[in-house]
Design an enzyme around this catalytic site. Structure first.
Site, PDB file in Angstrom:
ATOM      1  CG  HIS A 148      15.007  -9.561  14.227  1.00 20.37           C
ATOM      2  ND1 HIS A 148      14.010 -10.742  14.895  1.00 20.37           N
ATOM      3  CD2 HIS A 148      14.885  -8.612  14.234  1.00 20.37           C
ATOM      4  CE1 HIS A 148      13.101 -10.011  14.143  1.00 20.37           C
ATOM      5  NE2 HIS A 148      13.421  -9.038  14.206  1.00 20.37           N
ATOM      6  CG  HIS A 198      15.369 -15.493  19.202  1.00 19.34           C
ATOM      7  ND1 HIS A 198      15.065 -15.930  19.168  1.00 19.34           N
ATOM      8  CD2 HIS A 198      15.078 -14.193  18.301  1.00 19.34           C
ATOM      9  CE1 HIS A 198      13.863 -16.264  18.123  1.00 19.34           C
ATOM     10  NE2 HIS A 198      14.186 -14.836  18.028  1.00 19.34           N
TER      11      HIS A 198
END
Length: 409
Positions: A148, A198
């Site tokens: 992303h 993450h």
């Protein structure tokens, strides 16, 4: 540039990729890189847990909605749905550049994920919020880098560059645009940590890779675009390149959806390149009608969407059906053993061509000779997915614009 030098350039690139596939397989390059990087990255992920927990202390429903929503807006499915609209607005160069850049980012990002095979933050230690099916699939991939973050840096950065190129450079536009890009990238990176998807190291590497890929893309994009629209051997070169990239991909430690995503975007790039090259002078030159102009008012654009979306969905279905029918026949004719993980239940677990055992053994040697692989069979789903998305992308830039022209849209 002379035809011979261009053709030599194409042969050099394709030969280099083919040689890399062979050499990296023989030398086990993936395994060596993984043994060097995975322990360090895994340690960083584990030691970064307190940072994630510190950010998640501010958890509330508003932040959940904000970061989940932003993650959806910059996800691969969103870009996949958005890019056809961009083509149909008349901003063809921007659309094809962003599509190919997305495929480039997806390939390099997913290759890195599967080479390193580093874990995401443990869901037993941090709170992981997966609000959509897409996020659930993302959670099945490895962590480093943050796709992303990488994709947002590249696509928002290229969009900023495109706007400045066409609107002219001035201080106000530059400062405001750069500030917005930084804000979006920062929020996406923070959001990936807040959602527990993450660790900090994933976001930092995603940011660094994104900046590097963007710099490379800005330096080659004009040359690449000129080649796609006017160059020689475009279809054959890109088809061969796309085929090789299906093999120039590392084997992860455990199976993940990353290769499936790469296969889909690899097919999309092939369909876009061939379609644009064949119909550039009809539908994709710089003088086509653009949205909000008298030649393309909003009602006409809405008509394009209402016609275009069903058409590309039908094309996607037909391409998939054709691939499911023809690829097993082709594999059988070539003596290639195939299997299917989802598309063809009859081939689940692997089915060899209907041959004698000696012939099957010989076909295995042929596979290893030509594909440099230790696999005893090939997953036909890869070919089906590749053809399916190639057909879908081709319809976006060739079939659908032809219908627009025929119907006066």
């Amino acid at each position: 540039m002379p035809m011979e030098s261009i053709t030599g350039w194409q042969v050099t690139i394709l030969s280099g990729i083919a040689l890399w596939i062979v050499v990296s397989s023989i030398l086990n390059v993936t395994g060596k890189i993984r043994s060097l990087t995975q322990p360090w990255v895994s340690h960083c992920v584990l030691s970064g847990t307190p940072i994630i927990l510190g950010i998640q202390k501010y958890q509330n429903t508003y932040l959940d909605a904000l970061f989940s929503g932003m993650s959806c807006v910059v996800s691969v499915p969103f870009y996949t749905a958005f890019l056809p609209f961009l083509f149909w607005t008349g901003h063809c160069k921007l659309a094809r550049q962003m599509t190919l850049l997305m495929a480039f980012c997806d390939y390099l990002g997913n290759c890195t994920k599967d080479v390193v095979s580093a874990p995401r933050p443990s869901s037993s230690l941090v709170r992981r919020l997966t609000a959509t099916k897409d996020e659930e699939e993302n959670a099945m991939e490895y962590g480093l880098p943050s796709s992303h973050t990488l994709n947002t840096v590249c696509l928002s950065g290229y969009l900023f560059h495109y706007i400045l190129s066409y609107s002219g450079y001035n201080v106000y536009t530059t400062v405001v645009g750069f500030s917005m890009v930084c804000l979006v990238v920062g929020l996406i990176g923070l959001g990936r940590i807040y959602l527990g998807m993450h660790s900090l190291i994933d976001v930092i590497v995603g940011l660094a890779m994104g900046l590097g890929i963007l710099a490379i893309w800005l330096s080659i994009s004009e040359y690449l675009d000129n080649f796609i629209v006017l160059g020689p051997n475009v279809a054959s070169f890109w088809a061969t390149l796309s085929f090789l990239l299906l093999f120039a991909y590392p084997k992860p430690e455990c199976s993940t959806p990353s290769f499936e995503f790469h296969t889909a975007f690899n097919g999309v790039s092939l369909g876009i390149v061939i379609g644009v090259h064949l119909t550039f002078h009809q539908f994709h030159h710089e003088n086509v009608a653009r949205i909000f102009s008298p030649q393309l008012p909003v009602p006409t654009f809405v008509g394009r969407i209402l016609l275009g979306i069903p058409t590309i969905l039908v094309m996607k279905y037909c391409s998939k059906a054709l691939a499911k029918w023809i690829l097993p026949i082709l594999a059988n004719a070539l003596g290639i053993q195939i299997r299917s993980t989802s598309y063809l239940p009859a081939l689940k677990g692997g089915v060899s061509p209907d041959k004698k055992s000696g012939e099957v053994k010989q076909s295995g040697y042929v596979q290893k000779l030509f594909f440099f692989s230790e696999q005893t069979s090939f997953d036909v789903d890869t070919g089906i997915r590749f053809i399916q998305y190639s057909g879908l992308a081709w319809s976006v830039v060739d079939l659908v614009p032809s219908l627009f022209s025929f119907l006066g849209l």
